[in-house]
Motif scaffolding. Structure first.
Motif, PDB file in Angstrom:
ATOM      1  N   ALA A 249       0.960  -1.190  -0.076  1.00 42.83           N
ATOM      2  CA  ALA A 249       0.046  -0.083   0.124  1.00 42.83           C
ATOM      3  C   ALA A 249       0.978   1.247   0.017  1.00 42.83           C
ATOM      4  O   ALA A 249       0.495   2.247  -0.695  1.00 42.83           O
ATOM      5  CB  ALA A 249      -0.970   0.017   1.041  1.00 42.83           C
ATOM      6  N   LEU A 250       1.772   1.444   0.957  1.00 39.41           N
ATOM      7  CA  LEU A 250       2.804   2.477   0.919  1.00 39.41           C
ATOM      8  C   LEU A 250       3.290   2.643  -0.431  1.00 39.41           C
ATOM      9  O   LEU A 250       3.807   3.888  -0.783  1.00 39.41           O
ATOM     10  CB  LEU A 250       3.885   2.282   1.901  1.00 39.41           C
ATOM     11  CG  LEU A 250       3.432   2.415   3.084  1.00 39.41           C
ATOM     12  CD1 LEU A 250       4.381   1.715   4.053  1.00 39.41           C
ATOM     13  CD2 LEU A 250       3.231   3.759   3.628  1.00 39.41           C
ATOM     14  N   GLU A 251       3.764   1.688  -1.296  1.00 36.92           N
ATOM     15  CA  GLU A 251       4.383   1.946  -2.537  1.00 36.92           C
ATOM     16  C   GLU A 251       3.517   2.632  -3.438  1.00 36.92           C
ATOM     17  O   GLU A 251       4.167   3.275  -4.267  1.00 36.92           O
ATOM     18  CB  GLU A 251       4.916   0.620  -3.019  1.00 36.92           C
ATOM     19  CG  GLU A 251       5.834  -0.167  -2.302  1.00 36.92           C
ATOM     20  CD  GLU A 251       6.178  -1.609  -2.882  1.00 36.92           C
ATOM     21  OE1 GLU A 251       7.076  -2.426  -2.176  1.00 36.92           O
ATOM     22  OE2 GLU A 251       5.393  -2.161  -3.754  1.00 36.92           O
ATOM     23  N   VAL A 252       2.301   2.497  -3.470  1.00 36.61           N
ATOM     24  CA  VAL A 252       1.448   3.264  -4.437  1.00 36.61           C
ATOM     25  C   VAL A 252       0.571   4.365  -3.759  1.00 36.61           C
ATOM     26  O   VAL A 252      -0.177   4.879  -4.622  1.00 36.61           O
ATOM     27  CB  VAL A 252       0.546   2.141  -5.097  1.00 36.61           C
ATOM     28  CG1 VAL A 252       1.565   1.221  -5.878  1.00 36.61           C
ATOM     29  CG2 VAL A 252      -0.183   1.417  -4.232  1.00 36.61           C
ATOM     30  N   THR A 253       0.710   4.475  -2.744  1.00 33.59           N
ATOM     31  CA  THR A 253      -0.215   5.633  -1.753  1.00 33.59           C
ATOM     32  C   THR A 253       0.579   6.847  -1.876  1.00 33.59           C
ATOM     33  O   THR A 253       1.758   6.830  -1.118  1.00 33.59           O
ATOM     34  CB  THR A 253      -0.525   5.612  -0.486  1.00 33.59           C
ATOM     35  OG1 THR A 253      -1.256   4.106  -0.478  1.00 33.59           O
ATOM     36  CG2 THR A 253      -1.410   6.372   0.109  1.00 33.59           C
ATOM     37  N   PRO A 254       0.103   8.023  -2.539  1.00 27.69           N
ATOM     38  CA  PRO A 254       1.064   9.361  -2.722  1.00 27.69           C
ATOM     39  C   PRO A 254       1.196   9.778  -1.097  1.00 27.69           C
ATOM     40  O   PRO A 254       0.407   9.726  -0.300  1.00 27.69           O
ATOM     41  CB  PRO A 254       0.176  10.339  -3.439  1.00 27.69           C
ATOM     42  CG  PRO A 254      -1.108   9.810  -3.544  1.00 27.69           C
ATOM     43  CD  PRO A 254      -1.046   8.054  -3.328  1.00 27.69           C
ATOM     44  N   PRO A 255       2.376  10.345  -0.929  1.00 28.64           N
ATOM     45  CA  PRO A 255       2.628  10.927   0.345  1.00 28.64           C
ATOM     46  C   PRO A 255       1.465  11.986   0.858  1.00 28.64           C
ATOM     47  O   PRO A 255       1.373  12.372   2.076  1.00 28.64           O
ATOM     48  CB  PRO A 255       3.727  11.470   0.457  1.00 28.64           C
ATOM     49  CG  PRO A 255       4.116  12.098  -1.210  1.00 28.64           C
ATOM     50  CD  PRO A 255       3.289  10.816  -1.648  1.00 28.64           C
ATOM     51  N   THR A 256       0.691  12.426  -0.277  1.00 28.05           N
ATOM     52  CA  THR A 256      -0.480  13.468   0.254  1.00 28.05           C
ATOM     53  C   THR A 256      -1.739  12.604   0.709  1.00 28.05           C
ATOM     54  O   THR A 256      -2.659  13.356   1.159  1.00 28.05           O
ATOM     55  CB  THR A 256      -0.572  14.492  -1.126  1.00 28.05           C
ATOM     56  OG1 THR A 256      -0.942  13.705  -2.111  1.00 28.05           O
ATOM     57  CG2 THR A 256       0.285  15.274  -1.309  1.00 28.05           C
ATOM     58  N   THR A 257      -1.757  11.500   0.355  1.00 29.97           N
ATOM     59  CA  THR A 257      -2.907  10.650   0.979  1.00 29.97           C
ATOM     60  C   THR A 257      -2.715   9.909   2.256  1.00 29.97           C
ATOM     61  O   THR A 257      -1.465   9.362   2.308  1.00 29.97           O
ATOM     62  CB  THR A 257      -3.394   9.602   0.012  1.00 29.97           C
ATOM     63  OG1 THR A 257      -3.725  10.367  -1.433  1.00 29.97           O
ATOM     64  CG2 THR A 257      -4.635   8.759   0.131  1.00 29.97           C
ATOM     65  N   HIS A 258      -3.431  10.144   2.988  1.00 26.59           N
ATOM     66  CA  HIS A 258      -3.518   9.447   4.403  1.00 26.59           C
ATOM     67  C   HIS A 258      -3.746   8.076   4.463  1.00 26.59           C
ATOM     68  O   HIS A 258      -4.847   7.499   4.244  1.00 26.59           O
ATOM     69  CB  HIS A 258      -4.517  10.050   5.442  1.00 26.59           C
ATOM     70  CG  HIS A 258      -4.263   9.746   6.841  1.00 26.59           C
ATOM     71  ND1 HIS A 258      -5.253  10.170   7.587  1.00 26.59           N
ATOM     72  CD2 HIS A 258      -3.690   8.881   7.412  1.00 26.59           C
ATOM     73  CE1 HIS A 258      -4.898   9.943   9.056  1.00 26.59           C
ATOM     74  NE2 HIS A 258      -3.890   8.719   8.879  1.00 26.59           N
ATOM     75  N   LEU A 259      -2.674   7.274   4.694  1.00 30.53           N
ATOM     76  CA  LEU A 259      -3.026   5.650   4.613  1.00 30.53           C
ATOM     77  C   LEU A 259      -3.353   5.158   6.209  1.00 30.53           C
ATOM     78  O   LEU A 259      -2.344   5.419   6.720  1.00 30.53           O
ATOM     79  CB  LEU A 259      -1.721   4.956   4.179  1.00 30.53           C
ATOM     80  CG  LEU A 259      -1.850   3.338   4.060  1.00 30.53           C
ATOM     81  CD1 LEU A 259      -2.862   2.809   3.145  1.00 30.53           C
ATOM     82  CD2 LEU A 259      -0.228   2.853   3.567  1.00 30.53           C
ATOM     83  N   LEU A 260      -4.221   4.188   6.086  1.00 28.06           N
ATOM     84  CA  LEU A 260      -4.524   3.778   7.544  1.00 28.06           C
ATOM     85  C   LEU A 260      -4.545   1.899   7.060  1.00 28.06           C
ATOM     86  O   LEU A 260      -5.086   1.555   6.291  1.00 28.06           O
ATOM     87  CB  LEU A 260      -5.728   4.333   8.114  1.00 28.06           C
ATOM     88  CG  LEU A 260      -5.778   5.629   8.392  1.00 28.06           C
ATOM     89  CD1 LEU A 260      -6.795   6.332   7.627  1.00 28.06           C
ATOM     90  CD2 LEU A 260      -5.876   5.780   9.884  1.00 28.06           C
ATOM     91  N   MET A 261      -4.090   1.412   7.986  1.00 25.98           N
ATOM     92  CA  MET A 261      -4.013  -0.161   8.112  1.00 25.98           C
ATOM     93  C   MET A 261      -5.128  -0.538   9.260  1.00 25.98           C
ATOM     94  O   MET A 261      -5.138  -0.070  10.308  1.00 25.98           O
ATOM     95  CB  MET A 261      -2.827  -0.640   8.297  1.00 25.98           C
ATOM     96  CG  MET A 261      -1.706  -0.286   7.270  1.00 25.98           C
ATOM     97  SD  MET A 261      -2.246  -0.787   5.590  1.00 25.98           S
ATOM     98  CE  MET A 261      -2.131  -2.475   5.554  1.00 25.98           C
ATOM     99  N   GLY A 262      -6.094  -1.376   8.729  1.00 25.89           N
ATOM    100  CA  GLY A 262      -7.361  -1.622   9.481  1.00 25.89           C
ATOM    101  C   GLY A 262      -6.697  -2.911  10.843  1.00 25.89           C
ATOM    102  O   GLY A 262      -5.943  -3.737  10.472  1.00 25.89           O
TER     103      GLY A 262
END
Length: 344
Positions: free
Chosen positions: A268-281
């Protein structure tokens, strides 16, 4: 039986045994290889500093907005969340009707809850968690290919923002990888939320743990579990927050489940831009069935796996957090493992 008859059958028996052995190897060897790889992925120590960034979220049930909860419940919730990094609450406000509409009667206490959270938990945002079953998962459901239905979903999003919610959290399942109509819907929702200075967040399927697994799974299932990494990135670029539903993985051991979460975090980190907030459930519930073994899918393993994936891929990522699912099923053990492993 004559000895000659026994001899005639032996080649046939040998062929059957050989076929069974080959089939067993075809099924078992890849499974053992995958499980071994996941165990290895769970090894090592997370990097220093890979703890909460005070950007975590939590899914909440419908009881908060339908009249069942009172002021004392909000005070108790505030006590639970005190000294954690939870800054977004996804409160179940739907479900949407299959035509995309949302009756106001299903969330009569939403304004009360929003005001109560702002009073008890200053700085915490409340987002409307809207979901529905998609038509591709059965005979009935919301049909994304219908433009009128998508337009109604957007109108429903505007409706909850009018109520006072600070964002819209969308969870539509089962969603096939590559669904262009879903991307169209996100584009329309993003235009709405940007104009309202609100958040757009989504619950996301897991990413192919092996290349093209969603395509292979699609040959034997009407609605495969995974998204391609490419499609995940397309979704991530269209939203403010994307939360991976990193549970119900069918893993049998804590080590392989934790390794799986580490892998999902990295993918997920590889394709999520740094401007988008990534959360892992995180699985804040206990079940034991073929898709979710409670002894294996622990919060402790998920937290450690997420930290390992973060450490290996982007340890300095600021827009990253964990998201427990769900409040009404949470145990004391869930809360303890979350705080001990992530909140420092």
């Amino acid at each position: 039986m004559p000895e000659s008859a026994k001899k005639r059958r032996r080649p046939w028996v040998r062929r059957v045994r050989r076929a069974v052995l080959v089939l067993a190897l075809v099924l078992i060897v890849p499974l053992v290889a995958v499980e071994t790889a996941l165990r290895v992925n769970y090894m090592g120590d997370p990097a220093d500093g890979t703890y909460t960034r005070d950007r975590d979220a939590m899914w909440l049930g419908h009881a908060w907005v339908d009249g069942r909860k009172k002021d004392a419940d909000v005070t108790a919730l505030a006590g639970r969340l005190e000294d954690t990094g939870v800054r977004d609450l996804y409160v179940h406000t739907g479900p949407l009707e299959h035509d995309g509409t949302l009756p106001r009667s299903v969330y009569p206490r939403a304004r009360w809850f929003i005001d109560a959270v702002h009073r008890e938990l200053p700085g915490v945002r409340v987002q409307a968690f809207l979901g529905d079953v998609l038509a591709n998962g059965g005979p009935e459901g919301l049909e994304l290919s219908d433009a009128a239905t998508r337009a109604e979903v957007v109108r429903s999003a505007g409706q909850v923002l009018d109520t006072g919610y600070e964002g819209v959290h969308l969870d539509l399942e089962p969603l096939h990888s590559g669904d262009g109509h879903y991307l169209d819907l996100l584009d329309d929702l993003r235009e709405l939320t940007k104009g309202r200075d609100a958040q757009l967040s989504v619950a996301a399927h897991q990413i192919d743990p092996l290349p093209h697994l969603h395509s292979v799974a699609g040959l034997v299932a009407d609605h495969p579990k995974w998204w391609s990494q490419e499609f995940f990135g397309q979704v991530a670029r269209r939203v403010d927050q994307i939360a991976v539903m990193s549970y119900d993985t069918a893993r049998l051991f804590e080590s392989t489940y934790g390794g799986y979460v580490a892998q999902q975090t990295s993918l997920a980190l590889e394709v999520t831009p740094p401007t988008t907030h990534l959360l892992m459930g995180l699985p804040f519930y206990y079940e034991s069935n073929p898709s979710h073994w409670g002894h294996a899918e622990t919060v402790g393993a998920a937290v450690r796996g997420a930290r390992l994936g973060l450490s290996r891929t982007d340890p300095d990522r600021e827009l990253f957090g964990l998201a427990p699912y769900i409040d009404f099923a949470a145990t004391e053990t869930n809360w303890r493992e979350f705080k001990d492993g992530w909140v420092r």
